[in-house]
Write a protein that holds these residues in place. Structure first.
Motif, PDB file in Angstrom:
ATOM      1  N   VAL A 128       0.835  -1.211   0.000  1.00 22.01           N
ATOM      2  CA  VAL A 128       0.000   0.000   0.000  1.00 22.01           C
ATOM      3  C   VAL A 128       0.865   1.254   0.000  1.00 22.01           C
ATOM      4  CG1 VAL A 128      -0.304   0.314   2.520  1.00 22.01           C
ATOM      5  CG2 VAL A 128      -2.131   0.961   0.960  1.00 22.01           C
ATOM      6  N   LEU A 129       2.040   1.191   0.628  1.00 20.28           N
ATOM      7  CA  LEU A 129       2.944   2.340   0.674  1.00 20.28           C
ATOM      8  C   LEU A 129       3.401   2.735  -0.725  1.00 20.28           C
ATOM      9  CD1 LEU A 129       4.541   4.256   2.583  1.00 20.28           C
ATOM     10  CD2 LEU A 129       6.364   2.553   2.584  1.00 20.28           C
ATOM     11  N   PHE A 130       3.859   1.763  -1.519  1.00 18.19           N
ATOM     12  CA  PHE A 130       4.359   2.082  -2.857  1.00 18.19           C
ATOM     13  C   PHE A 130       3.234   2.284  -3.867  1.00 18.19           C
ATOM     14  CE2 PHE A 130       8.357   0.529  -1.066  1.00 18.19           C
ATOM     15  CZ  PHE A 130       9.203   1.539  -1.487  1.00 18.19           C
ATOM     16  N   LEU A 131       2.093   1.653  -3.635  1.00 22.65           N
ATOM     17  CA  LEU A 131       0.934   1.932  -4.484  1.00 22.65           C
ATOM     18  C   LEU A 131       0.526   3.398  -4.356  1.00 22.65           C
ATOM     19  CD1 LEU A 131      -1.412  -1.175  -4.138  1.00 22.65           C
ATOM     20  CD2 LEU A 131      -0.684  -0.143  -6.288  1.00 22.65           C
ATOM     21  N   LEU A 132       0.513   3.897  -3.125  1.00 24.18           N
ATOM     22  CA  LEU A 132       0.143   5.297  -2.910  1.00 24.18           C
ATOM     23  C   LEU A 132       1.203   6.240  -3.469  1.00 24.18           C
ATOM     24  CD1 LEU A 132      -1.462   5.042   0.635  1.00 24.18           C
ATOM     25  CD2 LEU A 132      -2.604   5.670  -1.495  1.00 24.18           C
ATOM     26  N   ALA A 133       2.463   5.831  -3.421  1.00 25.22           N
ATOM     27  CA  ALA A 133       3.519   6.633  -4.057  1.00 25.22           C
ATOM     28  C   ALA A 133       3.272   6.726  -5.563  1.00 25.22           C
ATOM     29  CB  ALA A 133       4.889   6.028  -3.770  1.00 25.22           C
ATOM     30  N   GLU A 134       2.862   5.611  -6.168  1.00 27.24           N
ATOM     31  CA  GLU A 134       2.537   5.613  -7.597  1.00 27.24           C
ATOM     32  C   GLU A 134       1.332   6.504  -7.885  1.00 27.24           C
ATOM     33  OE1 GLU A 134       2.169   1.709  -9.282  1.00 27.24           O
ATOM     34  OE2 GLU A 134       4.004   0.997  -8.325  1.00 27.24           O
ATOM     35  N   MET A 135       0.342   6.485  -6.976  1.00 30.94           N
ATOM     36  CA  MET A 135      -0.825   7.356  -7.158  1.00 30.94           C
ATOM     37  C   MET A 135      -0.409   8.826  -7.101  1.00 30.94           C
ATOM     38  SD  MET A 135      -3.223   5.224  -7.679  1.00 30.94           S
ATOM     39  CE  MET A 135      -2.026   4.030  -8.285  1.00 30.94           C
ATOM     40  N   GLY A 136       0.516   9.144  -6.192  1.00 30.37           N
ATOM     41  CA  GLY A 136       1.036  10.508  -6.124  1.00 30.37           C
ATOM     42  C   GLY A 136       1.730  10.908  -7.416  1.00 30.37           C
ATOM     43  N   LEU A 137       2.445   9.965  -8.009  1.00 30.89           N
ATOM     44  CA  LEU A 137       3.133  10.220  -9.285  1.00 30.89           C
ATOM     45  C   LEU A 137       2.114  10.469 -10.401  1.00 30.89           C
ATOM     46  CD1 LEU A 137       5.824  10.407 -10.704  1.00 30.89           C
ATOM     47  CD2 LEU A 137       5.885   7.916 -10.865  1.00 30.89           C
ATOM     48  N   ALA A 138       1.034   9.683 -10.419  1.00 29.53           N
ATOM     49  CA  ALA A 138      -0.019   9.892 -11.423  1.00 29.53           C
ATOM     50  C   ALA A 138      -0.694  11.252 -11.230  1.00 29.53           C
ATOM     51  CB  ALA A 138      -1.055   8.765 -11.324  1.00 29.53           C
ATOM     52  N   LEU A 139      -0.929  11.644  -9.987  1.00 31.16           N
ATOM     53  CA  LEU A 139      -1.530  12.956  -9.712  1.00 31.16           C
ATOM     54  C   LEU A 139      -0.589  14.081 -10.116  1.00 31.16           C
ATOM     55  CD1 LEU A 139      -3.164  12.216  -6.234  1.00 31.16           C
ATOM     56  CD2 LEU A 139      -4.375  12.668  -8.369  1.00 31.16           C
ATOM     57  N   SER A 140       0.718  13.863  -9.963  1.00 29.09           N
ATOM     58  CA  SER A 140       1.705  14.857 -10.384  1.00 29.09           C
ATOM     59  C   SER A 140       1.670  15.055 -11.896  1.00 29.09           C
ATOM     60  CB  SER A 140       3.102  14.412  -9.942  1.00 29.09           C
ATOM     61  OG  SER A 140       4.085  15.321 -10.371  1.00 29.09           O
ATOM     62  N   VAL A 141       1.549  13.945 -12.638  1.00 31.76           N
ATOM     63  CA  VAL A 141       1.432  14.032 -14.101  1.00 31.76           C
ATOM     64  C   VAL A 141       0.138  14.752 -14.467  1.00 31.76           C
ATOM     65  CG1 VAL A 141       1.224  12.733 -16.249  1.00 31.76           C
ATOM     66  CG2 VAL A 141       2.811  11.959 -14.482  1.00 31.76           C
ATOM     67  N   ALA A 142      -0.943  14.449 -13.750  1.00 29.23           N
ATOM     68  CA  ALA A 142      -2.235  15.085 -14.019  1.00 29.23           C
ATOM     69  C   ALA A 142      -2.163  16.595 -13.814  1.00 29.23           C
ATOM     70  CB  ALA A 142      -3.314  14.480 -13.121  1.00 29.23           C
ATOM     71  N   LYS A 143      -1.386  17.023 -12.819  1.00 28.56           N
ATOM     72  CA  LYS A 143      -1.255  18.462 -12.546  1.00 28.56           C
ATOM     73  C   LYS A 143      -0.549  19.186 -13.680  1.00 28.56           C
ATOM     74  CE  LYS A 143       0.160  19.657  -8.434  1.00 28.56           C
ATOM     75  NZ  LYS A 143       0.950  19.619  -7.181  1.00 28.56           N
ATOM     76  N   GLY A 144       0.220  18.443 -14.492  1.00 27.50           N
ATOM     77  CA  GLY A 144       0.921  19.044 -15.621  1.00 27.50           C
ATOM     78  C   GLY A 144       0.023  19.297 -16.820  1.00 27.50           C
ATOM     79  N   ILE A 145      -1.196  18.751 -16.789  1.00 29.57           N
ATOM     80  CA  ILE A 145      -2.146  18.962 -17.889  1.00 29.57           C
ATOM     81  C   ILE A 145      -2.688  20.385 -17.815  1.00 29.57           C
ATOM     82  CG2 ILE A 145      -4.335  18.221 -18.890  1.00 29.57           C
ATOM     83  CD1 ILE A 145      -3.814  15.454 -17.657  1.00 29.57           C
ATOM     84  N   LYS A 146      -2.695  21.083 -18.936  1.00 32.38           N
ATOM     85  CA  LYS A 146      -3.201  22.452 -18.949  1.00 32.38           C
ATOM     86  C   LYS A 146      -4.270  22.616 -20.018  1.00 32.38           C
ATOM     87  CE  LYS A 146       1.099  24.491 -17.228  1.00 32.38           C
ATOM     88  NZ  LYS A 146       2.222  25.411 -17.516  1.00 32.38           N
ATOM     89  N   PHE A 147      -5.292  23.363 -19.686  1.00 28.65           N
ATOM     90  CA  PHE A 147      -6.369  23.658 -20.625  1.00 28.65           C
ATOM     91  C   PHE A 147      -6.455  25.165 -20.793  1.00 28.65           C
ATOM     92  CE2 PHE A 147      -7.570  19.674 -18.588  1.00 28.65           C
ATOM     93  CZ  PHE A 147      -7.857  18.883 -19.678  1.00 28.65           C
ATOM     94  N   GLU A 148      -6.870  25.568 -21.975  1.00 24.22           N
ATOM     95  CA  GLU A 148      -7.062  27.005 -22.221  1.00 24.22           C
ATOM     96  C   GLU A 148      -8.541  27.317 -22.218  1.00 24.22           C
ATOM     97  OE1 GLU A 148      -5.117  28.296 -25.734  1.00 24.22           O
ATOM     98  OE2 GLU A 148      -3.129  28.295 -24.815  1.00 24.22           O
ATOM     99  N   VAL A 149      -8.915  28.332 -21.448  1.00 25.95           N
ATOM    100  CA  VAL A 149     -10.326  28.753 -21.398  1.00 25.95           C
ATOM    101  C   VAL A 149     -10.429  30.214 -21.794  1.00 25.95           C
ATOM    102  CG1 VAL A 149     -11.003  27.080 -19.647  1.00 25.95           C
ATOM    103  CG2 VAL A 149     -10.088  29.278 -18.914  1.00 25.95           C
ATOM    104  N   ASN A 150     -11.540  30.574 -22.378  1.00 22.93           N
ATOM    105  CA  ASN A 150     -11.757  31.958 -22.779  1.00 22.93           C
ATOM    106  C   ASN A 150     -12.291  32.763 -21.599  1.00 22.93           C
ATOM    107  OD1 ASN A 150     -10.978  31.512 -25.444  1.00 22.93           O
ATOM    108  ND2 ASN A 150     -13.009  30.739 -25.989  1.00 22.93           N
TER     109      ASN A 150
END
Length: 372
Positions: free
Chosen positions: A350-372
Motif C-alpha cells: 500500500v505504501l508504494f501503491l500510494l507513491a505511484e498514485m502521487g506520481l499519477a496525480l503529479s502528471v495530471a497536474k501538468g495537464i493544462k487547458f485554455e479557457v476563454n
C-alpha cells in the motif's frame, strides 16, 4: 492590435487536478480497511489477542503512504527521470539482498528487516521499473519501431525480473507485464510482440519445469480436490459460491473463521464475495475500472511522452495485479501470491501503491487547458 491583446488575455491556461482519481483512491483505501477488519478480526484475536491487530498495522502503513502520495504529487514528475537509473540499481541490490539476508514470513523469504519494520523490496522494484523504463523509452522514441531496440530494453529489465523470480515468481510476472505493456504502447509495430510473446512463453515453460513445486501448482489448479494444497483454493470457491447475489452481510463470513488460510492477504476477494455477494464484487471491479479509465485520461492528455509513459506503467501495474488476483481467487489460473491493490493486507504494497498514485496525480497536474 488592442483587440488581439484583449483576446490573448482572455485565454488563460488553467491547471488541472484529477479529483475523481483522488476520490477513488480514498474510497478504495477506506473500503479496504473496513474489509480488512472484517476479514482479519478472527485471526487477529486468535494469534495476537487483538481483533484490530492487522488493521492497526495497515492503518500505520496507509498513513505513511498518504503522506508519501502527497509529497510525490508535489514533486514535478520529470524529477524522477534524473534518479530513475539510481532507483533501478537500488532495486536490483535490495532484491538481491533478500536472497541472502531476507527475513522469512509465511514460508517465504521476501522481506528485509529494518529495525522493527519489515520492508518488501519487490514492491519498490515495481515503482523503480516504471520510472526507469519511462526514461529509457522517452530518450529513444525514434527507435521504438526497431525490433532490436525492444529486445535491448527487455534485456535491461530481465536482471531484476530474474532476481525477483528467485523468491517471488508472481511479482516477477507483474514486473515483466509492466515492461511489456509500456513497450507495447510506445512501439508503432505490434507484430514484434508476437515474437516476444512466443519467446516469453518458451522461457516460462522452461522456468516452470525446473522446479517440481511449480509443476505441482498447475496440477493443483487443474484438480484442486485431489491435492491437500488445493484446500485454500476450494475454501475460497466455497466462500464465493455461498455469497449469492447480495452476500451474507458485512462481518458474517464463515470461511474467514480459520477455513481460508491467511484470508486477509491474497484471498480477501473471496470474503468480499461471501459477505457482499456478486453485487459487492462487481462494484469493487467497477471501482478499479474507473481508476484505470482515469489513468487513460491522464495518459492521453499528459504534457509530454515521459508523463504518459509513467501513467501507462502505473495503469499496467494496477490492471495486471487486479486481474491476476481475481483470476487466482476464482481458480482461473494457478495459485500465486498476488495481493488485491488497496484492499489486501500488506504495508509495503500500500505504501508504494500510494507513491505511484502521487506520481499519477503529479502528471495530471501538468495537464493544462485554455479557457476563454
Amino acid at each position: 492590435m488592442a483587440r488581439g491583446q484583449q483576446t490573448e488575455k482572455k485565454k488563460k491556461p488553467i491547471k488541472y487536478f484529477d479529483y475523481s482519481l483522488l476520490f477513488l483512491i480514498i474510497f478504495l483505501l477506506c473500503f479496504g480497511l473496513v474489509m480488512l477488519y472484517s476479514t482479519s478480526s478472527y485471526a487477529g484475536s486468535n494469534k495476537f489477542g487483538d481483533a484490530s491487530y492487522f488493521v492497526k498495522k495497515q492503518l500505520f502503513a496507509t498513513g505513511l503512504g498518504i503522506v508519501g502520495m502527497y509529497i510525490v504529487s508535489k514533486i514535478p514528475y520529470r524529477f524522477w527521470m534524473k534518479v530513475s537509473s539510481m532507483a533501478y540499481l537500488a532495486a536490483i541490490v535490495l532484491c538481491t539482498a533478500v536472497i541472502f539476508i531476507g527475513t522469512e514470513a509465511n514460508g517465504q523469504a521476501r522481506w528485509l528487516k529494518i529495525g522493527p519494520l519489515s520492508f518488501q523490496p519487490s514492491e519498490f522494484a515495481k515503482f523503480a521499473v516504471i520510472i526507469f523504463l519511462a526514461t529509457v523509452i522517452y530518450k529513444t522514441p525514434q527507435k521504438m519501431g526497431e525490433f532490436m531496440s525492444l529486445v535491448k530494453i527487455m534485456a535491461i529489465v530481465l536482471p531484476i525480473v530474474a532476481v525477483v523470480a528467485y523468491n517471488n515468481l508472481s511479482t516477477a510476472i507483474i514486473i515483466l507485464g509492466i515492461a511489456v505493456c509500456m513497450l507495447f504502447v510506445a512501439s508503432p509495430k505490434y507484430s514484434h510482440f508476437v515474437l516476444m510473446a512466443a519467446a516469453v512463453g518458451v522461457v516460462g515453460v522452461v522456468f516452470i519445469s525446473f522446479e517440481a513445486y511449480r509443476m505441482d501448482r498447475i496440477k493443483i489448479w487443474l484438480n484442486p480436490e485431489a491435492y491437500e494444497k488445493g484446500y485454500q483454493t476450494l475454501q475460497g470457491l466455497y466462500a464465493i459460491g455461498s455469497g449469492g447475489l447480495f452476500g451474507k452481510g458485512l462481518g458474517e463470513s464463515m470461511q474467514k473463521l480459520g477455513f481460508i488460510p491467511e484470508a486477509q492477504n491474497d484471498m480477501i476477494f473471496s470474503v468480499i464475495c461471501e459477505e457482499l455477494g456478486l453485487f459487492g464484487a462487481v462494484c469493487v471491479i467497477l471501482l478499479f475500472l474507473l481508476m484505470i479509465w482515469r489513468f487513460m485520461i491522464i495518459a492521453n492528455n499528459a504534457s509530454d511522452l515521459y508523463g504518459a509513459l509513467v501513467v501507462v506503467g502505473i495503469m499496467a501495474h494496477l490492471s495486471i495485479q487486479v486481474i491476476l488476483n481475481i483470476a487466482v481467487v476464482t481458480n482461473t489460473i494457478p495459485n500465486t501470491g498476488i495481493s488485491l491493490p488497496f484492499i489486501s493486507y500488506g504495508g509495503t504494497s500500500v505504501l508504494f501503491l500510494l507513491a505511484e498514485m502521487g506520481l499519477a496525480l503529479s502528471v495530471a497536474k501538468g495537464i493544462k487547458f485554455e479557457v476563454n
